[in-house]
Design a protein around this motif. Structure first.
Motif, PDB file in Angstrom:
ATOM      1  N   TYR A  37       0.852  -1.187   0.000  1.00 56.45           N
ATOM      2  CA  TYR A  37       0.000   0.000   0.000  1.00 56.45           C
ATOM      3  C   TYR A  37       0.888   1.238   0.000  1.00 56.45           C
ATOM      4  O   TYR A  37       2.089   1.155   0.243  1.00 56.45           O
ATOM      5  CB  TYR A  37      -0.959  -0.002   1.197  1.00 56.45           C
ATOM      6  CG  TYR A  37      -0.320   0.447   2.499  1.00 56.45           C
ATOM      7  CD1 TYR A  37      -0.627   1.691   3.036  1.00 56.45           C
ATOM      8  CD2 TYR A  37       0.598  -0.346   3.168  1.00 56.45           C
ATOM      9  CE1 TYR A  37      -0.036   2.119   4.219  1.00 56.45           C
ATOM     10  CE2 TYR A  37       1.188   0.073   4.344  1.00 56.45           C
ATOM     11  CZ  TYR A  37       0.867   1.308   4.867  1.00 56.45           C
ATOM     12  OH  TYR A  37       1.452   1.730   6.020  1.00 56.45           O
ATOM     13  N   GLN A  38       0.287   2.380  -0.274  1.00 55.37           N
ATOM     14  CA  GLN A  38       1.019   3.638  -0.350  1.00 55.37           C
ATOM     15  C   GLN A  38       1.140   4.232   1.054  1.00 55.37           C
ATOM     16  O   GLN A  38       0.264   4.950   1.511  1.00 55.37           O
ATOM     17  CB  GLN A  38       0.294   4.608  -1.282  1.00 55.37           C
ATOM     18  CG  GLN A  38       1.060   5.878  -1.563  1.00 55.37           C
ATOM     19  CD  GLN A  38       2.298   5.632  -2.403  1.00 55.37           C
ATOM     20  OE1 GLN A  38       2.243   4.910  -3.398  1.00 55.37           O
ATOM     21  NE2 GLN A  38       3.404   6.209  -2.010  1.00 55.37           N
ATOM     22  N   ASP A  39       2.231   3.924   1.739  1.00 53.91           N
ATOM     23  CA  ASP A  39       2.433   4.435   3.093  1.00 53.91           C
ATOM     24  C   ASP A  39       2.684   5.939   3.088  1.00 53.91           C
ATOM     25  O   ASP A  39       2.175   6.660   3.927  1.00 53.91           O
ATOM     26  CB  ASP A  39       3.600   3.708   3.766  1.00 53.91           C
ATOM     27  CG  ASP A  39       3.883   4.242   5.147  1.00 53.91           C
ATOM     28  OD1 ASP A  39       2.946   4.299   5.972  1.00 53.91           O
ATOM     29  OD2 ASP A  39       5.034   4.637   5.408  1.00 53.91           O
ATOM     30  N   ILE A  40       3.485   6.412   2.157  1.00 49.51           N
ATOM     31  CA  ILE A  40       3.749   7.850   2.057  1.00 49.51           C
ATOM     32  C   ILE A  40       2.541   8.453   1.358  1.00 49.51           C
ATOM     33  O   ILE A  40       2.409   8.396   0.144  1.00 49.51           O
ATOM     34  CB  ILE A  40       5.073   8.119   1.311  1.00 49.51           C
ATOM     35  CG1 ILE A  40       6.226   7.470   2.083  1.00 49.51           C
ATOM     36  CG2 ILE A  40       5.293   9.620   1.151  1.00 49.51           C
ATOM     37  CD1 ILE A  40       7.550   7.537   1.380  1.00 49.51           C
ATOM     38  N   ASP A  41       1.632   9.003   2.172  1.00 56.13           N
ATOM     39  CA  ASP A  41       0.306   9.390   1.701  1.00 56.13           C
ATOM     40  C   ASP A  41       0.069  10.890   1.626  1.00 56.13           C
ATOM     41  O   ASP A  41      -1.056  11.336   1.430  1.00 56.13           O
ATOM     42  CB  ASP A  41      -0.763   8.739   2.587  1.00 56.13           C
ATOM     43  CG  ASP A  41      -0.633   9.145   4.049  1.00 56.13           C
ATOM     44  OD1 ASP A  41       0.249   9.957   4.397  1.00 56.13           O
ATOM     45  OD2 ASP A  41      -1.427   8.641   4.864  1.00 56.13           O
ATOM     46  N   GLY A  42       1.112  11.693   1.818  1.00 52.48           N
ATOM     47  CA  GLY A  42       0.940  13.139   1.758  1.00 52.48           C
ATOM     48  C   GLY A  42       0.341  13.751   3.000  1.00 52.48           C
ATOM     49  O   GLY A  42       0.027  14.938   3.025  1.00 52.48           O
ATOM     50  N   LYS A  43       0.160  12.957   4.055  1.00 51.29           N
ATOM     51  CA  LYS A  43      -0.455  13.459   5.286  1.00 51.29           C
ATOM     52  C   LYS A  43       0.555  13.713   6.398  1.00 51.29           C
ATOM     53  O   LYS A  43       0.241  14.372   7.384  1.00 51.29           O
ATOM     54  CB  LYS A  43      -1.532  12.481   5.768  1.00 51.29           C
ATOM     55  CG  LYS A  43      -2.683  12.383   4.787  1.00 51.29           C
ATOM     56  CD  LYS A  43      -3.717  11.389   5.232  1.00 51.29           C
ATOM     57  CE  LYS A  43      -4.819  11.340   4.173  1.00 51.29           C
ATOM     58  NZ  LYS A  43      -5.731  10.252   4.390  1.00 51.29           N
ATOM     59  N   ASP A  44       1.762  13.195   6.256  1.00 50.07           N
ATOM     60  CA  ASP A  44       2.763  13.367   7.312  1.00 50.07           C
ATOM     61  C   ASP A  44       3.046  14.834   7.601  1.00 50.07           C
ATOM     62  O   ASP A  44       3.284  15.214   8.747  1.00 50.07           O
ATOM     63  CB  ASP A  44       4.070  12.657   6.954  1.00 50.07           C
ATOM     64  CG  ASP A  44       3.959  11.148   7.060  1.00 50.07           C
ATOM     65  OD1 ASP A  44       3.373  10.666   8.045  1.00 50.07           O
ATOM     66  OD2 ASP A  44       4.457  10.456   6.160  1.00 50.07           O
ATOM     67  N   GLN A  45       2.992  15.674   6.581  1.00 50.95           N
ATOM     68  CA  GLN A  45       3.299  17.092   6.759  1.00 50.95           C
ATOM     69  C   GLN A  45       2.272  17.803   7.641  1.00 50.95           C
ATOM     70  O   GLN A  45       2.574  18.837   8.227  1.00 50.95           O
ATOM     71  CB  GLN A  45       3.384  17.805   5.399  1.00 50.95           C
ATOM     72  CG  GLN A  45       4.514  17.308   4.535  1.00 50.95           C
ATOM     73  CD  GLN A  45       4.145  16.125   3.645  1.00 50.95           C
ATOM     74  OE1 GLN A  45       3.268  15.333   3.961  1.00 50.95           O
ATOM     75  NE2 GLN A  45       4.841  16.008   2.526  1.00 50.95           N
ATOM     76  N   LYS A  46       1.071  17.266   7.748  1.00 52.15           N
ATOM     77  CA  LYS A  46       0.006  17.871   8.558  1.00 52.15           C
ATOM     78  C   LYS A  46      -0.073  17.270   9.959  1.00 52.15           C
ATOM     79  O   LYS A  46      -0.860  17.718  10.779  1.00 52.15           O
ATOM     80  CB  LYS A  46      -1.348  17.678   7.876  1.00 52.15           C
ATOM     81  CG  LYS A  46      -1.438  18.286   6.503  1.00 52.15           C
ATOM     82  CD  LYS A  46      -1.603  19.776   6.600  1.00 52.15           C
ATOM     83  CE  LYS A  46      -1.841  20.353   5.203  1.00 52.15           C
ATOM     84  NZ  LYS A  46      -1.743  21.790   5.189  1.00 52.15           N
TER      85      LYS A  46
END
Length: 148
Positions: A37-46
């Motif tokens: 699955y796509q673990d790097i989901d663009g949400k870590d920055q928030k």
């Protein structure tokens, strides 16, 4: 001896800390659980990131979101303990730190999580209650749970 906990926004994470987090998440969520699955989901920055280090090694981790970003309530996600440290029961320490982090940083007591079904009793021991039927997330049975 418990690990040393830190809570940091993404921008405050060092390059080594980002590497440690992604490495641990890959080891457990993708390799150990055999789940592509796509673990790097663009949400870590928030997110706020809860890191637990023991002897300079990332032993446990999770990320926190304020209300309205991931769920209507604040949320805790990517809860993880490295396999070699699980016998220490540091997942409980991690959840206590995460719940306190949500309260301290966001001023919220209501928390929603998307929990892997096999961890239902673990989360119940931290005051979470199931609020959904079982559903598949990345082909793994999950259940929505709320606290507060």
């Amino acid at each position: 001896m418990s690990p040393e906990f830190k809570i940091k926004p993404f921008k405050a994470l060092s390059g080594q800390e980002v590497y440690d987090v992604l490495k641990l998440r890959e080891e457990v969520f993708i390799v150990e659980q055999i789940c592509i699955y796509q673990d790097i989901d663009g949400k870590d920055q928030k997110a706020l990131h809860v890191l637990a280090y023991h002897n300079n090694e990332l032993a446990a981790y999770c990320r926190l979101f304020d209300a309205g970003y991931y769920f209507d309530q604040a949320s805790i996600g990517r809860v993880i303990v490295a396999s070699k440290f699980r016998e220490n029961k540091w997942g409980h320490d991690l959840m206590r730190e995460a719940i306190k982090g949500v309260q301290d940083h966001f001023g919220k007591s209501q928390i929603t999580i998307s929990a892997q079904l096999y961890l239902k009793k673990f989360y119940e021991s931290h005051g979470f209650v199931a609020t959904s039927e079982t559903y598949l997330e990345d082909d793994i049975p999950h259940i929505q749970m709320k606290r507060g």
